[in-house]
Design an enzyme around this catalytic site. Structure first.
Site, PDB file in Angstrom:
ATOM      1  N   CYS A  69      -0.546   7.866   9.352  1.00  0.00           N
ATOM      2  CA  CYS A  69       0.825   7.907   9.866  1.00  0.00           C
ATOM      3  C   CYS A  69       1.480   9.255   9.570  1.00  0.00           C
ATOM      4  CB  CYS A  69       1.639   6.773   9.241  1.00  0.00           C
ATOM      5  SG  CYS A  69       3.380   6.838   9.653  1.00  0.00           S
ATOM      6  N   CYS A 126       5.157   9.102   8.449  1.00  0.00           N
ATOM      7  CA  CYS A 126       5.349   8.648   7.062  1.00  0.00           C
ATOM      8  C   CYS A 126       4.991   9.747   6.058  1.00  0.00           C
ATOM      9  CB  CYS A 126       4.471   7.447   6.747  1.00  0.00           C
ATOM     10  SG  CYS A 126       4.367   6.218   8.030  1.00  0.00           S
ATOM     11  N   ASP A 127       3.880  10.442   6.292  1.00  0.00           N
ATOM     12  CA  ASP A 127       3.318  11.309   5.248  1.00  0.00           C
ATOM     13  C   ASP A 127       3.310  12.802   5.572  1.00  0.00           C
ATOM     14  OD1 ASP A 127       2.725   8.977   3.814  1.00  0.00           O
ATOM     15  OD2 ASP A 127       0.826   8.727   4.848  1.00  0.00           O
TER      16      ASP A 127
END
Ligand code: NAP
Length: 313
Positions: free
Chosen positions: A135, A138-139
């Site tokens: 993701c 997200c990261d």
């Protein structure tokens, strides 16, 4: 007909499930939406949705889902968090076991979507959170001014690669063929991006790491079999998705890949169970098609309940 807790229980809080909930609750069916993790589904990890009508310039995935959830609330859709462990079919009614509790219903709409597929390479699982991610939204921000790789040649891989150029010093897009699968507009943008380098005809053959996490990977040429090492601190895997349907195996018919076999009417092999969105057999998996499926499933549910009531008379 036996009394049930609900007319319709929807499993999954992504675009398909929420739209089914909106239509079902607006149709005055007693409806419950059960979500396992976070309302919004895969959209919650999508930075920008550019092709959902009505939002010129695009809209953030989480923002779109919050609007849809608010809209569902206007019609009184009940929502709850829980994991559906089992579904028991009694013919005209069904029982769901949700975190050990029983819920009875006339109709179930399965809108559980899909989750990112893994590469399935040794060491991958150990490096999740230590360089390997599924993701970018997200990261991505953890990888500032360092080289990273994105694996895959589809829409997700290209969107993630472009998003990640905001942070990384370089993005190596690793694709197993010499032609990308993604839509032309994304291909043009990615190929024009100076920070993206493409490793054609290449697959990941192994990882290198130290105590701090991922430090590199070995790529294998799919044509010659030759291997080479790349130095990267992050790897974003975007090689497609796996439908979340394990809990209905044996209950409704699935394809070999695990997709629920259902046509445009969203009917599954079991009367009273409908499948909407990314987890069913379909030619296109987009927010717009998931939303369409949700609407169809709810209308089909209403029709099914109406027919049940009439046949019971
Ligand atoms: P996808 O379209 O299935 O693409 C997966 C990519 O990963 C393909 O390029 C495939 O290579 C590659 N791949 C698969 N298994 C691999 C493996 N083991 N090792 C290396 N590479 C592998 O998946 P997606 O990109 O996640 O998209 C899923 C669906 O969502 C699609 O229908 C897509 O159109 C849609 N989507 C749409 C948008 C948008 O419209 N903005 C954004 C994201 C996703 P091959 O090409 O050789 O098969």
């Amino acid at each position: 007909m036996a009394e049930t807790d609900y007319d319709v229980v929807i499993i999954g809080g992504g675009p398909a499930g929420m739209t089914a909930g909106l239509y079902a609750s607006r149709a005055k069916l007693k409806s419950l939406l059960v979500e396992k993790m976070i309302m919004g589904g895969q959209m919650m990890t999508t930075t920008l949705v550019e092709n959902y009508p009505g939002f010129p310039g695009g809209i953030g995935g989480p923002e779109l889902m919050m609007k849809i959830q608010e809209h569902c609330g206007e019609f009184g859709l009940e929502t709850s968090y829980g994991s559906v462990e089992k579904i028991i079919d009694h013919g005209t009614t069904k029982t769901l076991i949700v975190d050990g509790k029983e819920i009875t219903t006339k109709v179930i709409i399965i809108a559980t979507g899909a989750i990112p597929r893994k590469l399935g390479i040794e060491g991958e699982a150990d490096l999740v959170g230590k360089g390997v991610s599924y993701c970018a939204t997200c990261d991505g921000a953890f990888f500032r001014e360092v080289p990273i790789a994105v694996i895959g040649g589809g829409d997700t891989a290209l969107e993630e690669a472009m998003f990640l150029t905001r942070f990384a010093s370089k993005v190596i897009l690793v694709h197993r063929r010499d032609e990308l699968r993604a839509t032309k507009i994304l291909q043009e943008r990615a190929l024009a991006n100076e920070k993206i380098e493409i490793a054609w005809n290449s697959v990941v053959d192994g990882f290198e790491s130290d105590n701090s996490g991922l430090t590199g990977a070995t790529l294998k040429d799919t044509k010659t079999g030759e291997t080479r090492k790349i130095e990267i601190q992050g790897m974003f895997v975007a090689v497609g998705v796996t439908p979340t349907t394990g809990f209905v195996k044996g209950l409704v018919d699935l394809t070999e890949d695990g997709y629920i076999i259902a046509g445009e009417d969203t009917k599954t092999s079991l009367p009273g169970i409908f499948a909407a969105g990314d987890n069913r057999t379909t030619v296109l998996r987009q927010v717009s098609t998931a939303v369409g499926d949700g609407a169809v499933a709810a209308i089909m549910a209403e029709k099914y309940i109406h027919e049940l009531a009439h046949s019971a008379k």
